[in-house]
Scaffold this active site. Structure first.
Site: not given
Ligand code: PBG
Length: 327
Positions: A120, A122, A130, A195, A205, A217, A233, A248, A274, A313
Site C-alpha cells: 500500500c 499510505c 493509499c 475492506k 494509523r 478513505r 469486490e 476486513k 487494530s 495482533y
Molecule cells: C493500509 C492498511 C490499513 C490497515 C492495514 N493496511 C489502514 C488503513 O486502511 O487505513 C489497517 C489494519 C489494522 O487496523 O490493524 N491501507
C-alpha cells in the site's frame, strides 16, 4: 430429554465433537518495521505491539518461530514520505530490508517462516492516502504501477506472498502481471478484497503514522452499509487472479465473512484489526474482561463464520496461552 446435553458433559466429549478449532498455524501476526537502529517501541494505542527497527526484528521473529504461527504480515514505516510514496518501491526500502534480514535470520537457524508483504502507499505518502493524488482525488489507475513496483521489490527481496491493501480497482491484476513478467509466477497474491472504510483502523494509523492528512478513505474503501458490494469486490479480485481473498475488519463484519464464504471457493482470510485488538486490551487492563477467554472466543468466531485463517495482533499471546494450557 438429555439429547442435546449428552455430548457436553465432559471436556473430552466436547473436544471430540467441536466443529471448529483455533490452531496457531492458522494465525498470521502483523509486524511493524521502522527506520532507525536499536528500536523496539511499544505502540501507545496497541499495548503489547511494537515497532521494530530492522536490526531488532530477530526478537519478534524468534517469538513467532517459537509460537509456530502461520506467518508474518509486514508493514513498513519509512524515514521519509513524499507525494507519490516512493519509499514503497525502493529496492532497498524498509520492507525489502526487513524481508532480507528475517530470511537470513531464519536460514541461520534452519527454520522457515512465511513472510507476507502488505502493499500500500499510505505509510509512504506525505498526504497519507493509499494512492497518488490528482488534485484532491486519489487517482486509481496512476497508482497501479506503483503498487506493482512495490510488490516486485518485496518479492525480489524474498517475500513469499504480497497483499495489496489499498482497495484500488485492478490492483490484483496489476501486481499479478508484474510478477508474472518478472518470472515470479509462483508467488501468490492475497487481495484485501472486501475492506471497509472503518473507524477500527485508528490504532493502526497511529502505529504506521498513516492517517490521511485531508478527507478520508471513503472514495476507495467500502461503505459499511453494504454486503452485496463485498461479493462484487471478491468476484473482481478472483477474476483478476487473486489466490486468497480477505474480509476486513472482522468482528463487526462476521455476516460479510459468512456471505463471502458461501460465494467463493478460494481460501478466505479475515483481518482482526487494530481497533478490535485495542478494545480487548483496554477492557482487560481495566479488569472488565477476561482477556484469554475473550480472545479465544473471538478467534473461534472467525473460524466458525468461515475464515480459513486470521490475521491478528493476538497471535503470539494466544499461542503462549495455548502452550501454557498444554504444559
Ligand atoms: C493500509 C492498511 C490499513 C490497515 C492495514 N493496511 C489502514 C488503513 O486502511 O487505513 C489497517 C489494519 C489494522 O487496523 O490493524 N491501507
Amino acid at each position: 430429554m438429555q439429547r442435546l446435553r449428552r455430548l457436553r458433559q465432559n471436556q473430552s466429549l466436547r473436544n471430540l465433537t467441536a466443529e471448529t478449532q483455533v490452531e496457531c498455524t492458522k494465525l498470521i501476526y502483523p509486524v511493524f518495521v521502522r527506520h532507525g537502529e536499536g528500536i523496539c517501541e511499544e505502540i501507545p494505542s496497541m499495548p503489547g505491539v511494537y515497532r521494530y527497527s530492522v536490526d531488532r526484528l530477530n526478537e519478534v521473529v524468534s517469538a513467532a518461530l517459537a509460537a509456530k504461527v502461520g506467518g508474518l504480515l509486514l508493514f513498513g514505516i519509512p524515514e521519509q514520505k513524499d507525494e507519490c510514496g516512493s519509499g514503497a518501491w525502493e529496492e532497498d526500502g524498509i520492507v525489502p530490508r526487513a524481508v532480507r534480514a528475517i530470511r537470513s535470520f531464519c536460514q541461520e537457524r534452519g527454520r522457515s517462516l512465511l513472510l507476507i508483504a502488505d502493499v500500500c502507499l499510505c505509510e509512504y505518502t506525505s498526504h497519507g492516502h493509499c494512492g497518488v493524488l490528482s488534485g484532491d482525488y486519489v487517482d486509481n489507475d496512476a497508482s497501479l504501477p506503483l503498487h506493482a513496483a512495490a510488490a516486485l521489490a518485496a518479492v525480489r527481496a524474498g517475500a513469499d506472498m504480497v497483499a495489496p491493501s489499498s482497495m484500488m480497482d485492478g490492483v490484483v491484476q496489476a501486481i499479478r502481471s508484474a510478477l508474472d513478467e518478472a518470472g515470479y509466477v509462483r508467488t501468490p497474491v492475497m487481495g484485501y478484497s472486501a475492506k471497509y472504510a472503518s473507524a477500527f483502523y485508528g490504532p493502526f494509523r497511529d502505529a504506521a503514522d498513516s492517517s490521511p492528512q485531508f478527507g478520508d478513505r471513503r472514495s476507495y474503501q467500502m461503505d459499511v452499509r453494504n454486503v452485496r458490494e463485498a461479493l462484487r469486490e471478491v468476484s473482481a479480485d478472483e477474476a483478476e487472479g487473486a489466490d486468497i481473498v480477505m474480509v476486513k475488519p472482522g468482528l463487526a463484519y462476521l455476516d460479510v465473512l459468512h456471505a463471502v464464504r458461501a460465494e467463493t471457493r478460494l481460501p478466505l482470510a479475515v483481518y482482526n484489526v487494530s481497533g478490535e485488538y485495542s478494545m480487548v486490551k483496554a477492557a482487560s487492563a481495566c479488569g472488565w474482561l477476561d482477556e484469554r477467554r475473550v480472545v479465544s472466543e473471538i478467534l473461534t468466531a472467525f473460524f466458525r463464520a468461515g475464515a480459513d485463517f486470521v490475521i491478528t495482533y493476538h497471535a503470539l499471546d494466544f499461542a503462549r496461552w495455548l502452550a501454557e494450557e498444554k504444559a
